[in-house]
Scaffold this active site. Sequence first.
Site, PDB file in Angstrom:
ATOM      1  N   LYS A  52      41.613  -6.608 -51.249  1.00  0.00           N
ATOM      2  CA  LYS A  52      40.849  -7.837 -51.054  1.00  0.00           C
ATOM      3  C   LYS A  52      40.040  -8.048 -52.329  1.00  0.00           C
ATOM      4  CE  LYS A  52      37.767 -10.238 -47.930  1.00  0.00           C
ATOM      5  NZ  LYS A  52      37.219 -11.046 -49.004  1.00  0.00           N
ATOM      6  N   ARG A  67      39.797 -18.320 -53.918  1.00  0.00           N
ATOM      7  CA  ARG A  67      41.111 -18.566 -53.311  1.00  0.00           C
ATOM      8  C   ARG A  67      41.664 -19.876 -53.850  1.00  0.00           C
ATOM      9  NH1 ARG A  67      42.049 -17.823 -46.937  1.00  0.00           N
ATOM     10  NH2 ARG A  67      44.297 -18.131 -46.872  1.00  0.00           N
ATOM     11  N   GLU A  97      44.490 -15.232 -55.244  1.00  0.00           N
ATOM     12  CA  GLU A  97      43.067 -15.045 -55.491  1.00  0.00           C
ATOM     13  C   GLU A  97      42.914 -14.974 -57.008  1.00  0.00           C
ATOM     14  OE1 GLU A  97      40.988 -15.115 -52.977  1.00  0.00           O
ATOM     15  OE2 GLU A  97      39.147 -14.171 -53.674  1.00  0.00           O
ATOM     16  N   ARG A 136      41.465 -18.938 -37.684  1.00  0.00           N
ATOM     17  CA  ARG A 136      40.904 -17.622 -37.986  1.00  0.00           C
ATOM     18  C   ARG A 136      41.479 -16.710 -36.912  1.00  0.00           C
ATOM     19  NH1 ARG A 136      36.878 -16.146 -41.192  1.00  0.00           N
ATOM     20  NH2 ARG A 136      35.851 -18.170 -41.323  1.00  0.00           N
TER      21      ARG A 136
HETATM   22  P1  ATP Z   1      36.535 -16.972 -44.870  1.00  0.00           P
HETATM   23  O1  ATP Z   1      37.014 -15.789 -44.084  1.00  0.00           O
HETATM   24  O2  ATP Z   1      35.971 -18.045 -44.037  1.00  0.00           O
HETATM   25  O3  ATP Z   1      37.453 -17.378 -45.976  1.00  0.00           O
HETATM   26  P2  ATP Z   1      34.943 -15.802 -46.747  1.00  0.00           P
HETATM   27  O4  ATP Z   1      35.494 -16.415 -47.979  1.00  0.00           O
HETATM   28  O5  ATP Z   1      33.515 -15.436 -46.701  1.00  0.00           O
HETATM   29  O6  ATP Z   1      35.212 -16.633 -45.524  1.00  0.00           O
HETATM   30  P3  ATP Z   1      35.930 -13.343 -47.052  1.00  0.00           P
HETATM   31  O7  ATP Z   1      35.193 -12.286 -46.340  1.00  0.00           O
HETATM   32  O8  ATP Z   1      35.611 -13.537 -48.488  1.00  0.00           O
HETATM   33  O9  ATP Z   1      35.776 -14.601 -46.311  1.00  0.00           O
HETATM   34  O10 ATP Z   1      37.505 -13.107 -46.830  1.00  0.00           O
HETATM   35  C1  ATP Z   1      38.533 -14.048 -46.933  1.00  0.00           C
HETATM   36  C2  ATP Z   1      38.834 -14.417 -48.369  1.00  0.00           C
HETATM   37  O11 ATP Z   1      39.281 -13.274 -49.092  1.00  0.00           O
HETATM   38  C3  ATP Z   1      39.982 -15.356 -48.531  1.00  0.00           C
HETATM   39  O12 ATP Z   1      39.581 -16.672 -48.280  1.00  0.00           O
HETATM   40  C4  ATP Z   1      40.438 -15.109 -49.958  1.00  0.00           C
HETATM   41  O13 ATP Z   1      39.699 -15.920 -50.846  1.00  0.00           O
HETATM   42  C5  ATP Z   1      40.024 -13.690 -50.232  1.00  0.00           C
HETATM   43  N1  ATP Z   1      41.137 -12.740 -50.447  1.00  0.00           N
HETATM   44  C6  ATP Z   1      41.120 -11.749 -51.363  1.00  0.00           C
HETATM   45  N2  ATP Z   1      42.219 -11.007 -51.304  1.00  0.00           N
HETATM   46  C7  ATP Z   1      42.991 -11.525 -50.315  1.00  0.00           C
HETATM   47  C8  ATP Z   1      44.265 -11.162 -49.766  1.00  0.00           C
HETATM   48  N3  ATP Z   1      44.951 -10.101 -50.195  1.00  0.00           N
HETATM   49  N4  ATP Z   1      44.739 -11.933 -48.757  1.00  0.00           N
HETATM   50  C9  ATP Z   1      44.043 -12.996 -48.280  1.00  0.00           C
HETATM   51  N5  ATP Z   1      42.832 -13.365 -48.766  1.00  0.00           N
HETATM   52  C10 ATP Z   1      42.306 -12.646 -49.767  1.00  0.00           C
END
Ligand code: ATP
Length: 586
Positions: free
Chosen positions: A252, A257, A302, A417
Amino acid sequence: MKFSLIADTLGYMENTTKRLELTQHLVDLFKITPSDIISKVIYLLQGKLRPDHEGVEIGIAEKIAIKALSKSSGISVKKIEDEYRDTGDFGQVASKILEQKTQTTFLSQNITVERVYDTLYKIAELKGARSQDMKMKYISSLLNDATPIEGGFIAKIITSNLRLGIADYTILDALAVAYTGSKENRPALEHAYNVCSDLGKVAKSVAENGLESLKDFQVTIFSPIRPMLAERVKSPQEAREKMGTEFVSEYKLDGERVQIHRQEEKIVLYSRSLENITNYYPDIVENIGKVLKPDEVILEAEVVAMNDDTGEFLPFQELMHRRRKYKIAQAVQEYPITVNFFDVLSMDKKSCLDLPYVQRRKLLEKNVIEDSFAKIMPMVFVKTDSEVEDSLENAINAGCEGIMLKQLNSPYRAGARASNWLKLKREYRNELGDSIDLVIVGAFYGRGRRTGRYGALLLSAYDDKSDTFPSICKVGTGFTDDSLDQFYQILSDKITIRKDPRIESGLEADVWFEPEVVIEIVASEITLSPIHKVAMDKIRKGSGLALRFPKFTGKIRFEKTSENATNIDEIVTLYNSQKRVVQDEK
Ligand code: ATP
């Protein structure tokens, strides 16, 4: 169609926050709307002219709107400004001023939805030196013929203040009832919306050709798809319980994104909230063609800033430099990025959304040629708690903020979600389990070293049911001197004369802001509070929820709109899960 029909509906809706009533008012309106203008009605109800990703903005400065109002009412600018300072609501001011005018003049002709929409569209297209004058003329001609109620709503729309809590899902419910006879059919409308992100288009289709026509909605190049989101989990065990026997763990990464649409030479990039952000990443536009095999493809990645010399990932904050209006070329040089692909949504005109994760991943691996700029997100298959734990450890050592766990057979659930994707972050071991994203709504002046800047900020979560921003904490830690300066600057544009009516708090801030800037916060606990208004009365009568020991993480979430901030249900879930941990430990 008379514009007064919309204005009346909006008027009724302003007087209720009950979802059923809101929906019924919309149903009544849709039933009398001719199908050829239903999309215009939908956009106007949301205070827009087109879906956000098309970037058509009405954008009129309050100053111009005030001048226009003065011109059509004959009442002085000064008097209107005073009135505005007193009420803080430009719509109300416009109604009141037009009321005074109609007492002295004859009412003019009816204005129609078509006229309002077309005039606003013309205004949005105006550019150049003389455009301000022209905008003013167009608006004052509309206001000339408007009744006080209509004028009030036109004034709100043009100054982007039309916020009545008409959430997308309320409109979808109302469309389902009005055109298919039942709310049960909402999933079909929702599906269409998730793949095209254009409510006006969905409405027109169902109004003109019925429920069946929604099946024809396909993923289309240059129409962004609403992103799939992940649920948060706190431990490898919890993840495994939710995921079943075999699943994958991906890095992650902590970046932005980006949904990348490519059709031969043409590249368009959309953010998480589906705005067109192509201009911020000229390096992606230039280089991405070389690494993608298909001529027509939609992918998700990302984007992460990196250190050119060491190849290390840099914190999310470094991407801020890409948000400059000018000097993008310089930012591209100074702050290089990598693009890390993690999904494919369509290829060669065929949707990939219904393919299981493993197949989408294979397609990705086959069709992206990795180089130093473009990578495929690292992934491993996992089964046991300790394998999840190891993958988390590895990811964190590589500079990630955690891992994403994905089910092997899960389709891409646009706009949802869902528990087929879970996020597990480093913070899970301690405290709240995850950071949360909150909206800055107010500030308190600083003392001592912070004199002349803000010493603390008042933060709110988002209540998507009532479109309000209930406060959840005051935060004063986690700021560096630089970030304090940065906030002072960024927030100076957002100051409002009066508290925005959507902000709810038992605290009186020194300064109130438009609820627009989203920042990331960690905290030690969520507690009951009589002062803060999040989830008021939900857990205990007379109490809301507040964060204990909140701390700014250093991240301004510029890619998030305030509606994407953490919502009330998520806070309540965090509060309940924390209670469970405490009980478990006992
Ligand atoms: P949301 O879950 O609403 O997007 P957020 O951006 O706060 O809120 P995060 O906790 O940051 O959520 O987790 C989701 C985000 O993680 C995704 O929107 C994406 O930008 C990022 N991300 C990073 N690596 C990955 C991956 N391997 N697969 C999907 N998303 C990823």
